[in-house]
Enzyme design. Sequence first.
Site, PDB file in Angstrom:
ATOM      1  N   ASP A   1       0.861  -1.187   0.000  1.00 50.44           N
ATOM      2  CA  ASP A   1       0.000   0.000   0.000  1.00 50.44           C
ATOM      3  C   ASP A   1       0.894   1.232   0.000  1.00 50.44           C
ATOM      4  OD1 ASP A   1      -1.891   1.975   0.440  1.00 50.44           O
ATOM      5  OD2 ASP A   1      -2.885   0.928   2.094  1.00 50.44           O
TER       6      ASP A   1
ATOM      7  N   ASP B   1      -3.771   6.954  -3.498  1.00 49.31           N
ATOM      8  CA  ASP B   1      -3.660   5.947  -2.442  1.00 49.31           C
ATOM      9  C   ASP B   1      -4.195   4.657  -3.050  1.00 49.31           C
ATOM     10  OD1 ASP B   1      -3.821   4.417  -0.152  1.00 49.31           O
ATOM     11  OD2 ASP B   1      -5.217   5.745   0.918  1.00 49.31           O
TER      12      ASP B   1
ATOM     13  N   HIS C   1     -11.914   6.020   2.506  1.00 48.68           N
ATOM     14  CA  HIS C   1     -11.979   7.383   3.044  1.00 48.68           C
ATOM     15  C   HIS C   1     -11.903   8.410   1.930  1.00 48.68           C
ATOM     16  CE1 HIS C   1      -7.500   7.369   2.472  1.00 48.68           C
ATOM     17  NE2 HIS C   1      -7.689   6.082   2.684  1.00 48.68           N
TER      18      HIS C   1
ATOM     19  N   HIS D   1      -6.871  11.498   4.963  1.00 48.33           N
ATOM     20  CA  HIS D   1      -8.284  11.219   5.231  1.00 48.33           C
ATOM     21  C   HIS D   1      -9.068  12.515   5.326  1.00 48.33           C
ATOM     22  CE1 HIS D   1      -7.524  11.840   9.513  1.00 48.33           C
ATOM     23  NE2 HIS D   1      -6.465  11.088   9.332  1.00 48.33           N
TER      24      HIS D   1
ATOM     25  N   GLU E   1     -11.160   1.218  -0.572  1.00 46.63           N
ATOM     26  CA  GLU E   1     -10.310   0.092  -0.186  1.00 46.63           C
ATOM     27  C   GLU E   1     -11.127  -0.899   0.611  1.00 46.63           C
ATOM     28  OE1 GLU E   1      -7.223   1.217   2.826  1.00 46.63           O
ATOM     29  OE2 GLU E   1      -8.174   3.184   2.658  1.00 46.63           O
TER      30      GLU E   1
ATOM     31  N   GLU F   1      -7.075  -1.520  -3.206  1.00 49.16           N
ATOM     32  CA  GLU F   1      -7.482  -0.123  -3.034  1.00 49.16           C
ATOM     33  C   GLU F   1      -7.267   0.678  -4.308  1.00 49.16           C
ATOM     34  OE1 GLU F   1      -5.184   1.953   0.001  1.00 49.16           O
ATOM     35  OE2 GLU F   1      -6.764   3.460   0.210  1.00 49.16           O
TER      36      GLU F   1
END
Length: 454
Positions: free
Chosen positions: A216, A227, A296, A304, A329, A435
């Site tokens: 990640d 992300d 998020h 976030h 994710e 994700e």
Amino acid sequence: MSPTAVAPASEAKGVNDLKSAVSEGTESTQKNGKDVHGEEVEGDDDDGEEDVGGEAAGTGDAKKKKKKKKPKKKKAEQSDPPRVGLSKLFPSGIYPEGELQPYKDDNAYRLTSEEKRYNEKLMNEDPETTYNDIRRAAEVHRQVRQRTRNFIKPGMAMTDIANYIEDGTRALVEAEGLQSGIGFPTGLSLNHCAAHYTPNAGDTTVLKQGDVLKVDFGVHVNGRIVDSAFTLAFDHTYDKLVEAVKAATETGVREAGIDVRLGELAGYIQETMESYEVEVNGKVLPVKPIANLSGHSINKYQIHGGKSVMLVKNDDDTKMEEGEYFAIETFGSTGRGRMFSLCQTSRCPSCAAKASLHPYEKRNLLTVDLRLNSAKSLLKTINKEFGTLPFCRRYLDRAGESKYLLALNNLVNQGIVQDYPPLCDQLGSMTAQFEHTILLRPTQKEIVSRGDDY
Ligand code: HZT
Ligand code: MN
Ligand code: MN
């Protein structure tokens, strides 16, 4: 984000540059023979480095005789390990769009709406809100992860994997201060650990054949963070687990959209995840969505953004909105489907003595009066090097900090720095993650981090 803000006069030139670049963009991309993701359409192995530095590199004539083929213009291509900055591969400065998905039902009209199309054009032409930044970050992510997939093998140290990804990211994104660079510390969580494990200096953990690894990592350009994460397993035992989580993330991506309620979206994710099971040592186990992990929203320089997408149906009726960025994710587990941040240390091989291995994030707080001089000085470094982006101990090391643990703990205890300890299910379980970062454009959804791998 301020989509309606008028660009100050000093930025007007930037806008025009961007406009003209946009109109040149697609054309030159096609001329270069690249597909939508900037990869070579055809392999071209004969223009390697073997000429470089040879017999005074030869005059043009000598070179032509040596190579009988027509003198082809050397195509820029990515190296291994990845070190070619994207500006070399995309001379137009325009980066490819991600996958596009139209909105559904009541929002299907947006695709052709004159008003929405106009809003979108304005957004893209404003340097504050342009999509080109997140697309550049996404292209870096695709290229780094493609090389990373081929690089990672059992027997490697986690530190070497983290360095491979992070050195590649810095090079490709042409990291510069807070303008572009790593988006957050590389997560390399193993097995029952699902998230937020990143090695510190001196970590001796080595990847094993039977491990399930979550990779990640993040890339940012002007604070626009991509992300995105995937899971690697070397044995086939956990293929179904990986497949389940990949499918659940796809469901999340497909069902996400403007006006979609977060609690409902979680229900669709859960449904997909729970439709899978995995057989381990002759025992059939259900795949459970991890109930206390979530996707998020993402704001500029803020990983976030305030909204969470849980993985289990709930009554959160908050809606997704136009212009928002989301990290979609999902995590699946063969264990209890709940995370613990105080992993039973001594009994947990991958967490033992590593309770403090975690990314930190500076909270966007007013400056606090710090009594500890070392904490004051460390906070100065953090502000300068990372701003509000998450960081980890390795990044403090390379920023020249040493013996900072007391100061760091002090900042955490005062609530100035937030820590994100590794999140793990019960020992012996396995977890997987996928994700994507998506962008809720006015006319359609863009899965910016989509690649040919996932
Ligand atoms: C925190 C620290 C980081 C955000 C999700 C996540 C990795 O679990 C609201 C919902 C990087 C990211 C984050 F260094 N987290 N995505 N990728 N971790 S989270 C979160 O803290 S906050 C989920
Ligand atoms: Mn992530
Ligand atoms: Mn995330």
